[in-house]
Design an enzyme around this catalytic site. Structure first.
Site, PDB file in Angstrom:
ATOM      1  N   ASN A 151     -16.772  43.364  66.393  1.00 34.65           N
ATOM      2  CA  ASN A 151     -17.501  42.735  65.291  1.00 34.65           C
ATOM      3  C   ASN A 151     -16.602  41.776  64.526  1.00 34.65           C
ATOM      4  OD1 ASN A 151     -17.107  43.472  62.193  1.00 34.65           O
ATOM      5  ND2 ASN A 151     -16.323  45.196  63.423  1.00 34.65           N
TER       6      ASN A 151
ATOM      7  N   ASN B  68      -8.807  51.058  60.617  1.00 34.77           N
ATOM      8  CA  ASN B  68      -9.825  50.034  60.816  1.00 34.77           C
ATOM      9  C   ASN B  68      -9.890  49.662  62.308  1.00 34.77           C
ATOM     10  OD1 ASN B  68     -11.667  47.912  60.098  1.00 34.77           O
ATOM     11  ND2 ASN B  68     -10.740  47.973  58.063  1.00 34.77           N
TER      12      ASN B  68
ATOM     13  N   LYS C 131      -7.029  52.077  53.391  1.00 38.53           N
ATOM     14  CA  LYS C 131      -7.423  52.016  54.810  1.00 38.53           C
ATOM     15  C   LYS C 131      -6.510  51.034  55.534  1.00 38.53           C
ATOM     16  CE  LYS C 131     -11.464  51.563  57.790  1.00 38.53           C
ATOM     17  NZ  LYS C 131     -12.929  51.547  57.815  1.00 38.53           N
TER      18      LYS C 131
ATOM     19  N   PHE D  40     -17.384  40.817  55.976  1.00 38.40           N
ATOM     20  CA  PHE D  40     -17.724  41.362  54.643  1.00 38.40           C
ATOM     21  C   PHE D  40     -19.045  40.806  54.100  1.00 38.40           C
ATOM     22  CE2 PHE D  40     -13.065  42.377  53.176  1.00 38.40           C
ATOM     23  CZ  PHE D  40     -13.005  43.376  54.127  1.00 38.40           C
TER      24      PHE D  40
ATOM     25  N   SER E 288      -9.253  44.762  57.379  1.00 29.86           N
ATOM     26  CA  SER E 288     -10.274  44.172  58.239  1.00 29.86           C
ATOM     27  C   SER E 288      -9.723  42.904  58.865  1.00 29.86           C
ATOM     28  CB  SER E 288     -11.526  43.840  57.430  1.00 29.86           C
ATOM     29  OG  SER E 288     -12.327  42.954  58.174  1.00 29.86           O
TER      30      SER E 288
ATOM     31  N   ASN F 119     -11.457  40.481  59.886  1.00 31.70           N
ATOM     32  CA  ASN F 119     -12.476  39.430  59.855  1.00 31.70           C
ATOM     33  C   ASN F 119     -12.523  38.593  58.585  1.00 31.70           C
ATOM     34  OD1 ASN F 119     -13.384  40.196  62.440  1.00 31.70           O
ATOM     35  ND2 ASN F 119     -14.368  41.968  61.498  1.00 31.70           N
ATOM     36  N   THR F 120     -11.613  38.846  57.657  1.00 35.02           N
ATOM     37  CA  THR F 120     -11.444  37.957  56.503  1.00 35.02           C
ATOM     38  C   THR F 120     -10.061  37.342  56.676  1.00 35.02           C
ATOM     39  OG1 THR F 120     -12.880  39.238  55.059  1.00 35.02           O
ATOM     40  CG2 THR F 120     -11.225  37.867  53.974  1.00 35.02           C
TER      41      THR F 120
HETATM   42  C1  LIG Z   1     -20.093  46.358  62.692  1.00 36.60           C
HETATM   43  C2  LIG Z   1     -18.938  46.990  61.965  1.00 36.60           C
HETATM   44  C3  LIG Z   1     -18.721  46.666  60.632  1.00 36.60           C
HETATM   45  C4  LIG Z   1     -17.647  47.232  59.956  1.00 36.60           C
HETATM   46  N1  LIG Z   1     -17.447  46.916  58.643  1.00 36.60           N
HETATM   47  C5  LIG Z   1     -16.419  47.477  57.976  1.00 36.60           C
HETATM   48  C6  LIG Z   1     -16.219  47.189  56.605  1.00 36.60           C
HETATM   49  O1  LIG Z   1     -16.982  46.452  55.985  1.00 36.60           O
HETATM   50  N2  LIG Z   1     -15.156  47.774  55.983  1.00 36.60           N
HETATM   51  C7  LIG Z   1     -14.298  48.628  56.632  1.00 36.60           C
HETATM   52  O2  LIG Z   1     -13.369  49.151  56.001  1.00 36.60           O
HETATM   53  N3  LIG Z   1     -14.484  48.933  57.930  1.00 36.60           N
HETATM   54  C8  LIG Z   1     -15.510  48.385  58.601  1.00 36.60           C
HETATM   55  N4  LIG Z   1     -15.705  48.683  59.925  1.00 36.60           N
HETATM   56  C9  LIG Z   1     -14.738  49.584  60.597  1.00 36.60           C
HETATM   57  C10 LIG Z   1     -15.268  51.005  60.639  1.00 36.60           C
HETATM   58  O3  LIG Z   1     -15.429  51.519  59.347  1.00 36.60           O
HETATM   59  C11 LIG Z   1     -14.323  51.925  61.422  1.00 36.60           C
HETATM   60  O4  LIG Z   1     -13.127  52.085  60.689  1.00 36.60           O
HETATM   61  C12 LIG Z   1     -13.979  51.395  62.808  1.00 36.60           C
HETATM   62  O5  LIG Z   1     -15.117  50.867  63.434  1.00 36.60           O
HETATM   63  C13 LIG Z   1     -13.360  52.486  63.713  1.00 36.60           C
HETATM   64  O6  LIG Z   1     -14.245  53.546  63.888  1.00 36.60           O
HETATM   65  P1  LIG Z   1     -15.196  53.716  65.185  1.00 36.60           P
HETATM   66  O7  LIG Z   1     -14.324  53.627  66.393  1.00 36.60           O
HETATM   67  O8  LIG Z   1     -15.845  55.055  64.982  1.00 36.60           O
HETATM   68  O9  LIG Z   1     -16.189  52.606  65.117  1.00 36.60           O
HETATM   69  C14 LIG Z   1     -16.782  48.134  60.621  1.00 36.60           C
HETATM   70  C15 LIG Z   1     -17.025  48.471  61.955  1.00 36.60           C
HETATM   71  C16 LIG Z   1     -18.086  47.909  62.628  1.00 36.60           C
HETATM   72  C17 LIG Z   1     -18.330  48.287  64.068  1.00 36.60           C
END
Ligand SMILES: Cc1cc2nc3c(=O)[nH]c(=O)nc-3n(C[C@H](O)[C@H](O)[C@H](O)COP(=O)(O)O)c2cc1C
Length: 350
Positions: A114, A255, A226, A118, A188, A190-191
């Site tokens: 992804n 993350n 985080k 934000f 993240s 993505n920023t």
């Molecule tokens: C579509 C998407 C959006 C996410 N948005 C955020 C976010 O806004 N802030 C954040 O701290 N992590 C964000 N994450 C990261 C997740 O909170 C998580 O830490 C990460 O995906 C690892 O866990 P997983 O393997 O269970 O997905 C996002 C993940 C995905 C897939």
């Protein structure tokens, strides 16, 4: 059953599938009777409540940040048996995020990529929504064993790293009355430039400022940080030092990753998806070793929340063994379905 539903949902583009499933869940949960049915069905049966940083979690399985960014679905997610939901990442001003498509599935790898960026309604709107949840909804839907709400905070894309601390403090103040704990998101991918906030000078400024504000409050809230899974070990050591020096309440590990190695999805397909954070199964091993490293290095002094590649009770057990106190899911929810909290809680050893 979920396998069939997943097949249908996977016919839709990933972001649209996300909103459609949440809409359907909301529809199903619109009456007290259906909510009760859902609750009875998905409520984890064999659970160990756990207290961390003074907060009582009804079970150790939560929903990671980014799933319910705008705090729109707390009632439904509570019915699915999660012990906590981390809303956000929330920024001071509303943001549309990056251009679509910005979410991609890698089914061969049980993964997602992804670059949402934000997208969120902004802290003022989200704080109002949480106030409504706290005062008008939660007392009637889950008073007995309340759902814990985490507030994951970040900075707007247009804010420079030098000014970032202002954004974190702004969100912290607005959300403080309505969330149970905070997560400072500096990880993240993505920023643009956000992950540079993990450098000691930026991090120290942001965290000491927040902690000072927190201590001045009548009821301080636990603050977690985080981190990215891509930090070098020396950077992890620096983070540990800072967390202990500032007296932060814990770490969310971790993350998404910017790495793309050892994927089963063909490299061409992966590169067509473009930039973004990879989540799900490919993150699992690195995530567990990061947890184990921090746990060992600190003799378990820093509470750890695991987030990365958790799909099953076995995965969760690995995280607990590595030193985590709580686990969070995101990608696992997409691939395993709505019974994931129940399935994981049932077999976790804590
Ligand atoms: C579509 C998407 C959006 C996410 N948005 C955020 C976010 O806004 N802030 C954040 O701290 N992590 C964000 N994450 C990261 C997740 O909170 C998580 O830490 C990460 O995906 C690892 O866990 P997983 O393997 O269970 O997905 C996002 C993940 C995905 C897939």
């Amino acid at each position: 059953m979920y396998k069939v539903i997943r097949k249908i949902l996977f016919l839709l583009p990933p972001e649209e599938a996300h909103y459609v499933s949440l809409f359907l869940l909301q529809l199903i949960c619109s009456t007290p009777f259906t909510r009760k049915l859902l609750r009875n069905f998905f409520e984890p049966v064999k659970v160990s409540p756990i207290t961390i940083a003074g907060i009582h979690f009804r079970n150790p399985v939560g929903l990671a940040a980014g799933f319910d960014k705008n705090a729109l679905h707390l009632r439904e997610l509570s019915c699915l048996g999660f012990g906590h939901v981390e809303i956000g990442t929330v920024t001071p001003q509303p943001q549309r995020g990056n251009e679509r498509p910005r979410l991609f599935r890698l089914p061969a790898d049980n993964a997602l990529i992804n670059r949402m960026g934000f997208n969120n309604d902004g802290v003022v709107t989200i704080a109002k929504r949480l106030k409504y949840w706290r005062e008008e909804v939660q007392p009637y839907v889950d008073l007995e064993k309340p759902l814990i709400i985490g507030g994951n905070i970040g900075k707007n894309k247009s804010t420079s790293n030098e000014e970032a601390w202002r954004d974190y403090e702004f969100c912290f103040e607005r959300l403080h009355p309505w969330v149970d704990y905070f997560v400072v998101n500096v990880s993240s991918p993505n920023t643009p430039g956000l992950r540079a906030l993990q450098d000691r000078s930026f991090l120290e400024k942001i965290l000491t400022g927040l902690q000072k504000k927190n201590q001045e409050m009548k009821n301080p809230k636990p603050i977690f940080l985080k981190i990215a899974p891509d930090l070098e070990w020396i950077q992890v050591d620096e983070v540990i030092e800072l967390v202990l020096a500032i007296g932060l309440d814990g770490l969310v590990v971790s993350n998404t990753t910017i790495r793309r190695d050892a994927l089963l999805t063909p490299p061409n397909t992966v590169s067509r998806m473009g930039a973004g954070g990879l989540s799900g199964a490919p993150l699992k091993e690195r995530n567990t070793s990061l947890l184990a490293y921090i746990h060992k290095k600190t003799n378990g002094k820093i509470p750890l929340i695991a987030s990365g590649g958790i799909f099953t009770a076995t995965d969760a057990t690995e995280k607990f063994k590595a030193g985590a106190s709580l686990v969070q899911v995101w990608t696992g929810f997409v691939y395993e379905g709505p019974a994931i909290a129940k399935n994981i809680s049932a077999a976790s050893p804590v």
